[in-house]
Scaffold this motif. Structure first.
Motif, short mmCIF file in Angstrom:
data_model
loop_
_atom_site.label_atom_id
_atom_site.label_comp_id
_atom_site.label_asym_id
_atom_site.label_seq_id
_atom_site.Cartn_x
_atom_site.Cartn_y
_atom_site.Cartn_z
N ASP A 23 0.81 -1.23 0.00
CA ASP A 23 0.00 0.00 0.00
C ASP A 23 0.84 1.27 0.00
OD1 ASP A 23 0.90 0.15 2.61
OD2 ASP A 23 -1.06 -0.13 3.54
N GLY A 24 2.15 1.15 0.17
CA GLY A 24 3.00 2.34 0.09
C GLY A 24 3.37 2.72 -1.33
N ILE A 25 3.04 1.85 -2.30
CA ILE A 25 3.42 2.12 -3.68
C ILE A 25 2.68 3.33 -4.23
CG2 ILE A 25 3.34 1.19 -6.04
CD1 ILE A 25 3.91 -1.55 -4.85
N ALA A 26 1.41 3.49 -3.85
CA ALA A 26 0.63 4.63 -4.35
C ALA A 26 1.26 5.95 -3.89
CB ALA A 26 -0.81 4.52 -3.87
N ALA A 27 1.61 6.04 -2.61
CA ALA A 27 2.24 7.26 -2.09
C ALA A 27 3.59 7.48 -2.75
CB ALA A 27 2.40 7.16 -0.58
N LEU A 28 4.35 6.40 -2.95
CA LEU A 28 5.65 6.51 -3.62
C LEU A 28 5.48 7.04 -5.04
CD1 LEU A 28 8.72 5.96 -3.70
CD2 LEU A 28 8.15 3.65 -4.51
N ILE A 181 -1.48 13.99 1.94
CA ILE A 181 -1.83 14.33 3.33
C ILE A 181 -2.54 13.14 3.97
CG2 ILE A 181 -3.34 15.77 4.76
CD1 ILE A 181 -2.64 18.12 3.04
N VAL A 182 -3.36 12.45 3.21
CA VAL A 182 -4.07 11.28 3.74
C VAL A 182 -3.13 10.07 3.83
CG1 VAL A 182 -5.95 9.66 3.33
CG2 VAL A 182 -6.27 12.09 2.82
N LEU A 183 -2.35 9.82 2.77
CA LEU A 183 -1.53 8.62 2.69
C LEU A 183 -0.22 8.71 3.48
CD1 LEU A 183 -1.86 7.92 -1.15
CD2 LEU A 183 -3.00 6.67 0.70
N GLY A 184 0.32 9.93 3.60
CA GLY A 184 1.64 10.07 4.18
C GLY A 184 2.69 9.63 3.18
N GLY A 185 3.89 9.34 3.67
CA GLY A 185 4.99 8.96 2.79
C GLY A 185 4.86 7.57 2.22
N GLY A 186 4.12 6.71 2.89
CA GLY A 186 3.92 5.35 2.39
C GLY A 186 4.75 4.32 3.12
N ARG A 187 4.20 3.12 3.21
CA ARG A 187 4.87 2.01 3.89
C ARG A 187 6.16 1.61 3.17
NH1 ARG A 187 2.26 -2.40 6.90
NH2 ARG A 187 0.28 -1.49 6.24
N TYR A 188 7.22 1.39 3.92
CA TYR A 188 8.52 0.88 3.47
C TYR A 188 9.35 1.87 2.67
CZ TYR A 188 6.37 -3.63 4.67
OH TYR A 188 5.72 -4.65 5.30
N LEU A 191 11.07 7.71 4.82
CA LEU A 191 11.65 7.88 6.15
C LEU A 191 10.57 8.06 7.19
CD1 LEU A 191 14.75 10.17 5.47
CD2 LEU A 191 14.71 7.73 5.99
N ASP A 192 9.45 8.64 6.80
CA ASP A 192 8.33 8.79 7.75
C ASP A 192 7.93 7.44 8.33
OD1 ASP A 192 8.10 11.52 7.42
OD2 ASP A 192 6.56 11.39 5.87
N TYR A 193 7.86 6.43 7.49
CA TYR A 193 7.45 5.10 7.93
C TYR A 193 8.46 4.52 8.91
CZ TYR A 193 6.64 0.08 7.84
OH TYR A 193 6.42 -1.23 8.20
N TRP A 194 9.75 4.62 8.56
CA TRP A 194 10.77 3.99 9.40
C TRP A 194 10.96 4.75 10.71
CZ3 TRP A 194 11.55 -0.74 8.42
CH2 TRP A 194 11.44 -1.22 7.12
N ILE A 195 10.81 6.06 10.69
CA ILE A 195 10.88 6.84 11.93
C ILE A 195 9.71 6.46 12.85
CG2 ILE A 195 10.64 9.17 12.90
CD1 ILE A 195 12.22 10.15 10.41
N LYS A 196 8.52 6.34 12.25
CA LYS A 196 7.35 5.92 13.03
C LYS A 196 7.56 4.53 13.62
CE LYS A 196 2.36 5.21 12.70
NZ LYS A 196 1.19 5.20 11.80
N GLN A 197 8.13 3.62 12.82
CA GLN A 197 8.39 2.28 13.32
C GLN A 197 9.36 2.29 14.50
OE1 GLN A 197 5.75 0.61 11.70
NE2 GLN A 197 7.19 -1.07 11.85
#
Length: 201
Positions: A23-28, A181-188, A191-197
């Motif tokens: 699901d991070g592909i769309a944001a990417l 704004i809704v999706l954010g940076g995207g899974r994987y 950096l947003d995803y990894w910082i959150k993790q």
């Protein structure tokens, strides 16, 4: 029959569980599309900064905006920072907000008087009077080039068109930023995803 629907629901849930990893592909994809647009816009303003300031401030042939130095600096820095942060997927939601503001300013001050279309097409459903009038001009330009120029060479890189400079592209970018704004940076892929993790642990 009940077992069939239960089995179908289980398969559906399994598919969704597998697909969530993509699901991070769309944001990417949105980020990769927007990065070169904002980078080129920002670097062009920076390389011709004084011209940008004059265009922002001039009331005769420019935008007539107040505080043109500040406005030009804000637009330039927002676009450059936006390109960098979107590339990294860092602060994606936050940087999308000022980028949306720049798009709104561009829509209202630059593109709105020209209507919807970016490229003039008299056959399009949103063709305004300016676009309809372009058909005769484009036909005359083609005839001149066919009679007095190497028309095949001139059009070998693409069709001859009239730039209408309407709101079409700016609105498209704005919608893409709203999606980020809704999706954010995207899974994987951000950096947003990894910082959150890291901090969620």
């Amino acid at each position: 029959m009940k077992n069939f629907f239960y089995s179908l629901a289980q398969h559906y849930q399994n598919i969704c569980a597998t697909l969530k990893h993509t699901d991070g592909i769309a944001a990417l994809a949105l980020r990769c599309y927007l990065v070169p647009i904002f980078w080129m816009a920002g670097t062009n303003k920076l390389m011709h900064f004084q011209d940008t300031v004059e265009w922002f401030g001039n009331t005769d042939w420019g935008l007539g905006l107040p505080f043109p130095h500040i406005m030009a600096a804000l637009a330039t820095s927002t676009e450059l920072a936006g390109a960098v942060l979107l590339t990294l997927g860092l602060l994606t939601r936050w940087i999308s907000i000022p980028l949306i503001v720049t798009m709104l300013v561009a829509i209202v001050t630059v593109h709105l008087p020209n209507g919807w279309q970016a490229i003039a097409d008299p056959n399009a459903p949103f063709a305004n009077a300016q676009v309809l009038a372009s058909a005769e001009k484009l036909k005359a330009a083609r005839e001149i080039l066919q009679n007095y120029g190497n028309y095949d060479w001139l059009t070998s890189s693409g069709s001859l068109v009239i730039l209408n400079n309407g709101i079409e592209f700016a609105v498209t970018y704005l919608i893409m930023l709203l999606a980020l704004i809704v999706l954010g940076g995207g899974r994987y892929f951000s950096l947003d995803y990894w910082i959150k993790q890291k901090f969620s642990k």
